[in-house]
Design a protein around this motif. Structure first.
Motif, PDB file in Angstrom:
ATOM      1  N   LYS A 258       0.717  -1.287   0.081  1.00 36.40           N
ATOM      2  CA  LYS A 258      -0.088   0.034   0.002  1.00 36.40           C
ATOM      3  C   LYS A 258       0.950   1.302   0.130  1.00 36.40           C
ATOM      4  O   LYS A 258       0.315   2.389  -0.238  1.00 36.40           O
ATOM      5  CB  LYS A 258      -1.019   0.089   1.228  1.00 36.40           C
ATOM      6  CG  LYS A 258      -2.110  -1.218   1.047  1.00 36.40           C
ATOM      7  CD  LYS A 258      -2.991  -0.934   2.186  1.00 36.40           C
ATOM      8  CE  LYS A 258      -4.271  -1.981   2.031  1.00 36.40           C
ATOM      9  NZ  LYS A 258      -5.386  -1.720   3.023  1.00 36.40           N
TER      10      LYS A 258
ATOM     11  N   SER B 299      -1.447   1.108   6.486  1.00 35.48           N
ATOM     12  CA  SER B 299      -2.439   0.721   5.990  1.00 35.48           C
ATOM     13  C   SER B 299      -3.942   1.374   6.288  1.00 35.48           C
ATOM     14  O   SER B 299      -4.720   1.703   5.505  1.00 35.48           O
ATOM     15  CB  SER B 299      -2.698  -0.793   6.424  1.00 35.48           C
ATOM     16  OG  SER B 299      -4.061  -1.493   5.593  1.00 35.48           O
ATOM     17  N   LEU B 300      -3.814   1.908   7.384  1.00 33.17           N
ATOM     18  CA  LEU B 300      -5.126   2.746   8.072  1.00 33.17           C
ATOM     19  C   LEU B 300      -5.281   4.308   7.367  1.00 33.17           C
ATOM     20  O   LEU B 300      -6.212   4.521   6.913  1.00 33.17           O
ATOM     21  CB  LEU B 300      -5.326   2.394   9.436  1.00 33.17           C
ATOM     22  CG  LEU B 300      -5.355   1.415  10.370  1.00 33.17           C
ATOM     23  CD1 LEU B 300      -4.997   1.606  11.840  1.00 33.17           C
ATOM     24  CD2 LEU B 300      -6.859   1.152  10.126  1.00 33.17           C
ATOM     25  N   PHE B 301      -3.885   4.576   7.231  1.00 34.92           N
ATOM     26  CA  PHE B 301      -3.932   6.014   6.426  1.00 34.92           C
ATOM     27  C   PHE B 301      -4.487   5.912   5.110  1.00 34.92           C
ATOM     28  O   PHE B 301      -4.861   6.608   4.694  1.00 34.92           O
ATOM     29  CB  PHE B 301      -2.366   6.555   6.715  1.00 34.92           C
ATOM     30  CG  PHE B 301      -2.212   7.007   8.042  1.00 34.92           C
ATOM     31  CD1 PHE B 301      -2.404   8.717   7.857  1.00 34.92           C
ATOM     32  CD2 PHE B 301      -2.042   6.562   9.143  1.00 34.92           C
ATOM     33  CE1 PHE B 301      -2.297   9.654   9.004  1.00 34.92           C
ATOM     34  CE2 PHE B 301      -1.809   7.354  10.303  1.00 34.92           C
ATOM     35  CZ  PHE B 301      -1.789   8.809  10.178  1.00 34.92           C
TER      36      PHE B 301
ATOM     37  N   LYS C 196      -6.026   3.655   3.758  1.00 32.40           N
ATOM     38  CA  LYS C 196      -7.542   3.084   3.336  1.00 32.40           C
ATOM     39  C   LYS C 196      -8.381   4.457   3.589  1.00 32.40           C
ATOM     40  O   LYS C 196      -9.443   4.761   2.880  1.00 32.40           O
ATOM     41  CB  LYS C 196      -7.720   2.294   4.516  1.00 32.40           C
ATOM     42  CG  LYS C 196      -9.172   1.686   4.278  1.00 32.40           C
ATOM     43  CD  LYS C 196      -9.668   0.431   5.301  1.00 32.40           C
ATOM     44  CE  LYS C 196     -10.818  -0.031   5.033  1.00 32.40           C
ATOM     45  NZ  LYS C 196     -11.215  -1.154   5.962  1.00 32.40           N
ATOM     46  N   LYS C 197      -7.970   5.128   4.582  1.00 38.25           N
ATOM     47  CA  LYS C 197      -8.773   6.425   4.750  1.00 38.25           C
ATOM     48  C   LYS C 197      -8.405   7.476   3.623  1.00 38.25           C
ATOM     49  O   LYS C 197      -9.608   8.171   3.280  1.00 38.25           O
ATOM     50  CB  LYS C 197      -8.035   7.083   6.244  1.00 38.25           C
ATOM     51  CG  LYS C 197      -8.980   8.352   6.708  1.00 38.25           C
ATOM     52  CD  LYS C 197      -8.638   8.962   8.069  1.00 38.25           C
ATOM     53  CE  LYS C 197      -9.450  10.038   8.321  1.00 38.25           C
ATOM     54  NZ  LYS C 197      -8.786  10.481   9.747  1.00 38.25           N
ATOM     55  N   MET C 198      -7.273   7.511   3.194  1.00 38.44           N
ATOM     56  CA  MET C 198      -7.156   8.498   2.252  1.00 38.44           C
ATOM     57  C   MET C 198      -7.486   8.165   0.807  1.00 38.44           C
ATOM     58  O   MET C 198      -8.022   9.136  -0.140  1.00 38.44           O
ATOM     59  CB  MET C 198      -5.495   8.753   2.027  1.00 38.44           C
ATOM     60  CG  MET C 198      -5.023   9.420   3.435  1.00 38.44           C
ATOM     61  SD  MET C 198      -3.079   9.674   3.385  1.00 38.44           S
ATOM     62  CE  MET C 198      -3.029  10.859   1.913  1.00 38.44           C
ATOM     63  N   TYR C 199      -7.471   6.849   0.436  1.00 39.44           N
ATOM     64  CA  TYR C 199      -7.957   6.525  -0.837  1.00 39.44           C
ATOM     65  C   TYR C 199      -8.931   5.440  -0.632  1.00 39.44           C
ATOM     66  O   TYR C 199      -8.674   4.258  -1.152  1.00 39.44           O
ATOM     67  CB  TYR C 199      -6.522   5.900  -1.603  1.00 39.44           C
ATOM     68  CG  TYR C 199      -5.672   6.896  -1.682  1.00 39.44           C
ATOM     69  CD1 TYR C 199      -5.839   8.233  -2.466  1.00 39.44           C
ATOM     70  CD2 TYR C 199      -4.402   6.900  -0.880  1.00 39.44           C
ATOM     71  CE1 TYR C 199      -4.732   9.156  -2.257  1.00 39.44           C
ATOM     72  CE2 TYR C 199      -3.328   7.809  -0.906  1.00 39.44           C
ATOM     73  CZ  TYR C 199      -3.426   8.972  -1.459  1.00 39.44           C
ATOM     74  OH  TYR C 199      -2.657   9.799  -1.500  1.00 39.44           O
ATOM     75  N   PRO C 200     -10.053   5.700  -0.147  1.00 47.01           N
ATOM     76  CA  PRO C 200     -11.026   4.493   0.219  1.00 47.01           C
ATOM     77  C   PRO C 200     -11.517   3.922  -1.121  1.00 47.01           C
ATOM     78  O   PRO C 200     -11.985   2.794  -1.421  1.00 47.01           O
ATOM     79  CB  PRO C 200     -12.196   5.073   0.696  1.00 47.01           C
ATOM     80  CG  PRO C 200     -11.936   6.706   0.508  1.00 47.01           C
ATOM     81  CD  PRO C 200     -10.499   6.928   0.458  1.00 47.01           C
TER      82      PRO C 200
END
Length: 508
Positions: free
Chosen positions: A148, A205-207, A209-213
């Protein structure tokens, strides 16, 4: 507005990249110092050996990440989330395969790990268990969310990645320092690494996912696109082969033939080379994007003129660093890790030659990268790595650590610089390389003369080590820059570089 946004984004990336590099230089320096005094050189040698072995095992991945990022630029501009999702899905699958390959090969090496250590190693630890922890730390990222990171790089959000890395690394380094100071336990020290790697991957991964859902791992790449991507991957991987193999092969050879203590002493010296390389790389990173834009928008003649100017500026910096290394290496090493860890002056001279020759080819490498010249240069790193390894094995038996450095210098001077420069000029500039080769020779002679003159003066400064370092540093700063100015003030490259600087000041 778009231009200003890209400029500001590049500036932010450089700032956070600089912060990240400082953290990864200063904190390991502190840890290295503590480890020498609390555990000893053998532990430090083990750390270097395992890292080098796993760097070699990770060669399979070197070009894939960059190739995927390169392939993401177009779909990002076109807002093609379907293609981005397919590329990310491919990246995930390939990373799992690479991780499995590294794990299997790493486990196959496990029974023979003691063969890479000449003499003894610390009796208090199980070398096989330690190696497995290092192997797990390397492999775990491939099975988690390391793929990612490509989205952040492709969207030019390296600042986000640098912040995450900086935060996780600071926590890891602080915990490792505490463990070394309070417990002097090497097992606890290295267990912190895979734990941090897991946390880092999960946070990133969390960042992402939040930035490019809208981008998820699904879909497939068309066959033609896969073929083009495969060609780019092979070219990139082979181009990075020689870079990784230089230090990795050197460390493995030293450990196998000379032992962990000598390896630790050598790596103290190499750490300085690495630190300077990281600092200087900030410049090549900063100008890389601009060179890429210039290649796309300007004429070959204009870019050739810029190439000579960048080569001149970069050589000035490399020359200054080389002279400082020659004059400051020994007192710094003695002050840092003690007189018992000081290597002969011949090693210092070879380290300086190694650093300077390595830097001499950097600008050509930046232009090859910006022009996308990877496939055309595919054979050079293979030949360079094979020659380096073969000469390494022969010379280390006769002249020890110096033999390892001599072999690397031979591979850089005789293969890397002439071959790589020839490929650049043949494929992109399409002109003779004679002028540039004469510049290489002239720059090398100028640097050699300055090294001899300044070292001759600095060698007369003796006494308290701290005072010696300060006085010699002042002498180096003054004499090297004055000498380079006297040598260069009539050169066209100096005049154009000076005009470029003054033009920017007027704009500001």
């Amino acid at each position: 507005r778009i231009y200003m946004g890209r400029t500001r984004r590049a500036f932010v990336n450089i700032i956070w990249g600089f912060i990240e590099k400082m953290i990864t230089l200063i904190c390991p320096f502190i840890i290295r110092t503590i480890m020498i005094y609390k555990l000893g050189n053998e532990y430090l040698g083990l750390n270097g050996l395992f890292t080098s072995i796993l760097q070699v095992l990770s060669l399979a991945e070197l070009g894939f990440g960059d190739a995927i990022v390169f392939s993401m630029y177009k779909p990002i501009i076109e807002n093609d989330n379907k293609m981005l999702s397919a590329l990310l899905n491919l990246y995930k699958k390939v990373y799992r395969i690479i991780g499995m390959v590294i794990l299997c090969v790493g486990l196959l090496i496990l029974p023979f790990i003691t063969k890479f250590v000449k003499g003894g190693y610390p009796s208090e630890v199980n070398i096989y268990v330690l190696y497995c922890i290092y192997l797990f730390n390397t492999v775990i990222s491939y099975f988690l969310f390391a793929y990612k990171e490509s989205l952040l790089k492709a969207h030019q959000r390296n600042d986000v990645n640098s912040r995450i890395l900086s935060g996780c690394n600071i926590v890891m380094y602080v915990l490792q320092i505490i463990v070394l100071l309070l417990f002097s336990n090497y097992y606890l020290y290295i267990v912190i690494m895979p734990v941090t790697t897991i946390v880092l991957n999960c946070v990133r991964s969390l960042f992402v996912k939040k930035m490019y859902p809208q981008i998820v791992c699904e879909g497939h790449i068309e066959k033609d696109a896969v073929i083009g991507l495969s060609k780019r991957i092979i070219g990139l991987t082979l181009n990075k082969l020689a870079q990784v193999c230089r230090n990795s092969f050197d460390s493995i050879i030293i450990s196998s033939f000379l032992g962990l203590v000598i390896l630790a002493r050598y790596q103290n010296y190499y750490y300085i080379i690495s630190a300077l390389t990281v600092m200087v790389s900030i410049i090549t990173t900063a100008v890389g994007a601009g060179i890429g834009n210039s290649i796309a928008a300007e004429t070959v003649e204009k870019n050739y003129s810029d190439y000579k100017e960048f080569l001149f500026i970069y050589n000035w910096i490399a020359c200054f660093c080389t002279v400082c290394m020659l004059c400051l290496y020994q007192p710094f090493i003695e002050l840092w890790v003690g007189k018992s860890n000081v290597l002969p002056l011949s090693t210092v001279i070879l380290c300086c030659i190694y650093f300077y020759t390595m830097k001499l080819g950097d600008i050509a490498a930046v232009y090859r990268q910006a022009a996308g010249i990877w496939w055309e240069d595919k054979f050079r790193p293979i030949v360079e790595s094979v020659v380096n390894l073969a000469v390494n094995i022969v010379l280390v038996k006769y002249i020890g650590v110096d033999g390892v450095l001599v072999s690397t210098i031979i591979s850089i001077v005789c293969i890397n610089i002439p071959w790589a420069t020839y490929v650049l000029f043949k494929v992109y500039f399409k002109m003779s390389i004679k002028e540039v080769f004469f510049k290489y020779i002239r720059y090398f002679i100028e640097t050699t003369v300055l090294c001899a003159v300044v070292y001759g003066i600095c060698s007369r400064i003796n006494g308290n080590l701290l005072v010696v370092l300060v006085v010699r540093t002042i002498i180096c700063i003054g004499l090297v820059n004055a000498g380079l100015y006297i040598i260069s003030y009539t050169k066209p490259e100096f005049v154009s570089a000076k005009n470029r600087v003054f033009r920017r000041k007027k704009r500001m």
